[in-house]
Write a protein that holds these residues in place. Structure first.
Motif, PDB file in Angstrom:
ATOM      1  N   ASN A  87      -8.453  -3.945   6.773  1.00 30.13           N
ATOM      2  CA  ASN A  87      -7.134  -3.782   7.379  1.00 30.13           C
ATOM      3  C   ASN A  87      -6.670  -5.102   7.980  1.00 30.13           C
ATOM      4  OD1 ASN A  87      -7.044  -0.870   6.960  1.00 30.13           O
ATOM      5  ND2 ASN A  87      -8.765  -0.886   8.406  1.00 30.13           N
ATOM      6  N   LEU A  95       2.895   2.676  10.344  1.00 32.06           N
ATOM      7  CA  LEU A  95       3.253   1.574   9.443  1.00 32.06           C
ATOM      8  C   LEU A  95       2.633   1.850   8.084  1.00 32.06           C
ATOM      9  CD1 LEU A  95       2.892  -1.839  11.297  1.00 32.06           C
ATOM     10  CD2 LEU A  95       4.971  -0.769  10.449  1.00 32.06           C
ATOM     11  N   GLU A  96       3.422   1.625   7.051  1.00 36.77           N
ATOM     12  CA  GLU A  96       2.908   1.785   5.691  1.00 36.77           C
ATOM     13  C   GLU A  96       2.285   0.475   5.244  1.00 36.77           C
ATOM     14  OE1 GLU A  96       2.962   4.202   3.041  1.00 36.77           O
ATOM     15  OE2 GLU A  96       2.980   5.433   4.861  1.00 36.77           O
ATOM     16  N   PRO A  97       1.127   0.527   4.625  1.00 39.54           N
ATOM     17  CA  PRO A  97       0.597  -0.726   4.047  1.00 39.54           C
ATOM     18  C   PRO A  97       1.581  -1.280   3.004  1.00 39.54           C
ATOM     19  CG  PRO A  97      -1.031   1.023   3.969  1.00 39.54           C
ATOM     20  CD  PRO A  97       0.249   1.666   4.391  1.00 39.54           C
ATOM     21  N   TYR A 129      -0.657  -4.810   6.528  1.00 40.63           N
ATOM     22  CA  TYR A 129       0.520  -4.326   7.238  1.00 40.63           C
ATOM     23  C   TYR A 129       1.375  -5.510   7.638  1.00 40.63           C
ATOM     24  CZ  TYR A 129      -2.471  -0.216   7.561  1.00 40.63           C
ATOM     25  OH  TYR A 129      -3.282   0.829   7.247  1.00 40.63           O
ATOM     26  N   ILE A 148      -3.284  -7.349   9.487  1.00 35.96           N
ATOM     27  CA  ILE A 148      -1.894  -7.375   9.942  1.00 35.96           C
ATOM     28  C   ILE A 148      -1.347  -8.784   9.763  1.00 35.96           C
ATOM     29  CG2 ILE A 148      -0.421  -7.188  11.979  1.00 35.96           C
ATOM     30  CD1 ILE A 148      -2.184  -4.931  12.928  1.00 35.96           C
ATOM     31  N   ASN A 151      -5.671  -2.774   2.854  1.00 35.31           N
ATOM     32  CA  ASN A 151      -4.437  -2.385   3.528  1.00 35.31           C
ATOM     33  C   ASN A 151      -3.880  -3.563   4.299  1.00 35.31           C
ATOM     34  OD1 ASN A 151      -4.881   0.261   2.645  1.00 35.31           O
ATOM     35  ND2 ASN A 151      -6.265   0.601   4.386  1.00 35.31           N
TER      36      ASN A 151
END
Lengths: 512, 365
Positions: free
Chosen positions: A135, A173-175, A155, A137, A153
């Motif tokens: 994940n 939040l959508e990837p 973001y 960001i 994923n």
């Protein structure tokens, strides 16, 4: 209170994980960053403080210490701002931030709390995926770059506020959706630089087609205004389509250098770089305190065009030798030693003499012979050894310019080039190199066998045309490509003959 | 080899100083019967040599030193010919300003052969290149020695073509034999020393000067039986060679060119003023030299264009018959694809039928 989050740093084109540790404790209000940070990171404290305040969070009036671990690697850039802010805010239990340690944060903060795009996101994502991080960001502005990375994923966030709401579970939040690379291909984006717009120059076009098909380096010799630059600029349009792997490699380098078009996110057309002849050696090879990629790495998988080749400093030209041979350049600097890919096709152009009009039908050349020889001697043997094709380009006549005859378009030529490249891919599927120009001596021996007619032709040509010995292997490789373009298994005498015709500078009359 | 103090060693001594032929003669004359170092050291040469020059010469008038100089010369295969030697070329002996010394490297027998000087501009046009190559090739094949000056342009083209067809060539230098000028032609000079002859009137280590080149032109004119000028403009140094040749009564051959080409100015002018004979092919010269006789001889000497040509090749050759053409023109008019055109051009070039010249130009040889 202590908190710990992940971010990523860049070393060359590889990313490595960095732990961002924040300690918010009692003491006089102070903000300190440790862990070999450069000035851009040191200045982060001002950005982080303003961003936190202006996002309507409370900035702790405590003693804040940030550590960037591992502490022995020098770090640079503003991409750790977001991670630092998240780490500081996580120390405040009031905000109920959960799972902050499950993410990797990349992004620069603005005073108003918005997250700004940064350089090098693609290579960071690729490394993060390899190292098993799931994940990540990133700034929303970098989302196009991320859209070609699957299986993780990613973001995109607009602001610090949004990041925190997301972490607290207040906002979903959508990837970022991954997008198909093939949708970008066939999108011929060459700004009208198409061979259909080049009148005449049949000889040069043919030579460029061969260069594209076999990955051969090429030198054009001709008077000013004969269209050398135009031909070179059209050259990328006939190069074979870039594979996804190639595109990723190119995009990585462009991303690090900050040359990436953020709206597109990926470099889908082969790069064309034409540094001016006053360019310093370092700007070509890459360098600086942190060993940034240079022009030759930015031209990776594409074209490096050196106009007025002999005008480049001797040192600059000679530094091209290693990358032309190995396809990589190793930049060693005080803070880092980094190997960048530099797998480019060299297209060089030059005038036939210092004044430029030698052999021209329009104007008389005024150069004394000694000056011409000195000019030609600037191209040292080792460099000429690495240029397979040299051709002459002459001015186009007015009738040719005005003729209504339709010229072949780049697309048609590219189809032939792609076919020849497919043959080479099959031939070299078990070896490192992927085109005829990069064949080793052993491979040349193996794949460039001649029949007796071809042997005789080559031998005769050496005797009667007085070709230099270094021409031998070049001719074989080019002949292999010519045969590939025709789809022939064997190299025939006529292929050899054509290959010889692209060795103009080896000709004795040329040097008289 | 060791020299004694005699006439011969005095000549060797004299050759070290690159005096003018006139001065050398005067020194010998004023020594009278006893030409030796000893006598030289005792003599004064009032009105011939300045005090300074004489002192300089006397300083070096040492038999060991002369031996050293002479042996160095032998080591580099240099032979010194003087006017008093029987090997000295007869063609030069009677000239009013005949060189006193000739330093030679190579085949001395060439000095007395039938020879043609080929001179012209240092920067020939493609026309000049083709014409020089063509005529020199045909003349040299018939055994005529090609004499030229090892300069850029027409000179070196003539030397190279002559060597290529297995002919004999003499290069007359404007500097000493160890100081080849221009340096780019050192390897050419070495080849000429092996297969032909290098000649200079200057001592081996003398560097070229502005004045030495016009001087060597008189030797080029003198050693030849005729002078061919293929391309030269009106300011060219070639004009010296032409003037010497006229003085010596040699034939001058000139290749005409376009009247608007600056590099054909001199060649056209000397035809106009009847100083030169107009030549368009090698046989014009060969007939003059009594090497070919009659119609049949001329026909034999002329290379006929009867090659075995494929259809593609003859398409190209036919287009070239009325003059040199650009590749783009051939691509358009020969009906061949560019790849076929290129490979056929190379085959024709290997067989010596055509040449490819700067500026993407193709010409018949």
């Amino acid at each position: 209170m202590l908190s710990k989050v992940k971010s990523f740093g860049l070393k060359g084109i590889e990313g490595y994980p960095i732990d961002i540790e924040a300690d918010v404790g009692n003491g006089l209000p102070h903000f300190e960053i440790v862990g070999l940070a450069d000035t851009a990171i040191k200045e982060a404290k001002e950005r982080v403080r303003s961003a936190i305040k202006n996002s309507a969070f409370e900035y702790p009036t405590k003693r804040i210490t940030i550590n960037l671990a591992p502490a022995d690697i020098k770090k640079e850039g503003a991409l750790y701002d977001l991670a630092m802010a998240v780490a500081i805010l996580s120390c405040n239990s009031e905000y109920k931030i959960k799972n902050e340690d499950k993410f990797v944060y990349i992004g620069e903060l603005s005073f108003d709390g918005s997250v700004k795009p940064v350089r090098g996101v693609l290579p960071l994502l690729i490394s993060a995926r390899e190292l098993g991080y799931k994940n990540i960001i990133i700034p929303l502005g970098n989302k196009e770059e991320a859209s070609y990375i699957t299986n993780i994923n990613v973001y995109g966030v607009k602001s610090l506020r949004q990041t925190i709401s997301f972490l607290c579970g207040e906002e979903e939040l959508e990837p970022i959706k991954s997008c198909e690379y093939s949708s970008l291909q066939n999108n011929d984006d060459y700004d009208g630089l198409d061979f259909a717009n080049v009148k005449g120059q049949a000889m040069a076009k043919r030579a460029l087609e061969i260069a594209a098909a076999g990955g051969h380096n090429l030198l054009m010799v001709g008077p000013p205004g004969s269209g050398k630059s135009m031909l070179a600029k059209c050259f990328p349009s006939i190069l074979p389509d870039m594979t996804f792997e190639e595109a990723l490699e190119v995009t990585k380098i462009h991303s690090i250098a900050g040359e990436l078009d953020l709206k597109k996110g990926i470099v889908s057309t082969r790069p064309f770089r034409s540094p001016h002849h006053t360019a310093s050696t370092v700007s070509l090879t890459g360098g600086g305190a942190n060993a940034k990629p240079g022009e030759i790495s930015l031209a990776d998988n594409g074209v490096l065009f050196l106009d007025e080749f002999p005008e480049y400093s001797r040192q600059t030209i000679e530094t091209l030798r290693q990358p032309l041979e190995d396809g990589v350049i190793t930049v060693a600097r005080s803070n880092a030693t980094i190997t960048y890919p530099a797998n480019f096709t060299l297209i060089a152009s030059m005038n036939p003499c210092p004044c430029g009009y030698r052999g021209s039908k329009d104007r008389e050349c005024h150069c004394p012979p000694s000056k011409i020889n000195r000019y030609l001697a600037k191209l040292s043997g080792p460099i000429m050894d690495r240029i397979d094709i040299h051709i002459e380009v002459d001015n186009v006549t007015y009738e040719q310019l005005r003729s209504e005859e339709k010229e072949e378009s780049s697309k048609e030529i590219r189809q032939r080039v792609n076919k020849a490249r497919a043959l080479q891919a099959e031939r070299f599927k078990n070896s490192k190199n992927f085109c005829n120009a990069k064949m080793s001596v052993a491979q040349t021996k193996r794949y460039c066998k001649l029949d007796s007619m071809g042997e005789a032709m080559l031998e005769n040509s050496f005797n009667s045309l007085k070709l230099s010995a270094r021409a031998h292997e070049r001719i074989l490789k080019v002949a292999r490509t010519i045969a590939d373009l025709e789809g022939c298994q064997n190299i025939e005498a006529r292929h050899i003959a054509e290959a010889i015709s692209y060795r103009n500078l080896d000709r004795k009359l040329w040097k008289e | 080899m060791k020299l004694e103090d005699d006439f011969k060693s005095f000549l060797v001594f004299l050759s070290m100083f690159d005096n003018t032929y006139l001065k050398n003669q005067q020194i010998i004359d004023s020594l009278g019967e006893d030409v030796s170092l000893k006598h030289f050291c005792k003599s004064k040469f009032d009105g011939i040599l300045t005090k300074e020059n004489l002192d300089k010469m006397k300083e070096r008038a040492d038999i060991n030193r002369i031996n050293n100089y002479y042996n160095n010369m032998l080591d580099s295969d240099i032979v010194l010919l003087t006017k008093f030697d029987k090997d000295y070329p007869e063609k030069l002996r009677d000239l009013p300003d005949a060189p006193f010394f000739l330093f030679c490297r190579g085949d001395l027998s060439l000095l007395n052969e039938k020879a043609l000087a080929v001179v012209g501009t240092r920067k020939p046009t493609n026309y000049g290149r083709v014409v020089t190559n063509r005529i020199v090739g045909d003349v040299a094949r018939e055994g005529v020695v090609i004499v030229s000056g090892l300069a850029y342009g027409v000179d070196s083209i003539a030397h190279r073509k002559c060597l290529e067809v297995g002919g004999k060539t003499i290069a007359v230098l404007g500097a000493g034999l160890n100081e080849i000028y221009p340096a780019e032609h050192i390897s050419l000079a070495e080849e000429i020393a092996k297969k032909g002859l290098l000649v200079s009137e200057y001592s081996p280590n003398k560097k070229a000067t502005k004045y030495s080149f016009p001087q060597r032109n008189r030797i080029i004119a003198g050693l030849s039986d005729g002078v061919l000028i293929t391309e030269a403009n009106i300011k060219s140094g070639t004009i010296h060679t032409k003037d010497y040749a006229l003085d010596y009564g040699k034939n001058i051959y000139s290749v005409p060119g376009n009247i608007d080409s600056p590099l054909s100015e001199l060649t056209n002018d000397i035809i106009k003023s009847s100083q030169a004979q107009l030549v368009t092919k090698a046989s014009d010269i060969l007939v003059d030299y009594n090497i070919v006789k009659g119609e049949s001889g001329i026909k034999k000497a002329e290379k006929s264009l009867n090659y075995q040509l494929s259809i593609e090749e003859s398409a190209i050759v036919n287009l070239l018959k009325d003059g040199m053409k650009e590749i783009d023109f051939l691509a358009k008019n020969s009906g061949l694809s560019i790849s076929d055109l290129n490979s056929n051009l190379t085959m024709l070039e290997i067989r010596g039928i055509i040449s490819r010249l700067p500026g993407s130009i193709v010409s018949l040889n």
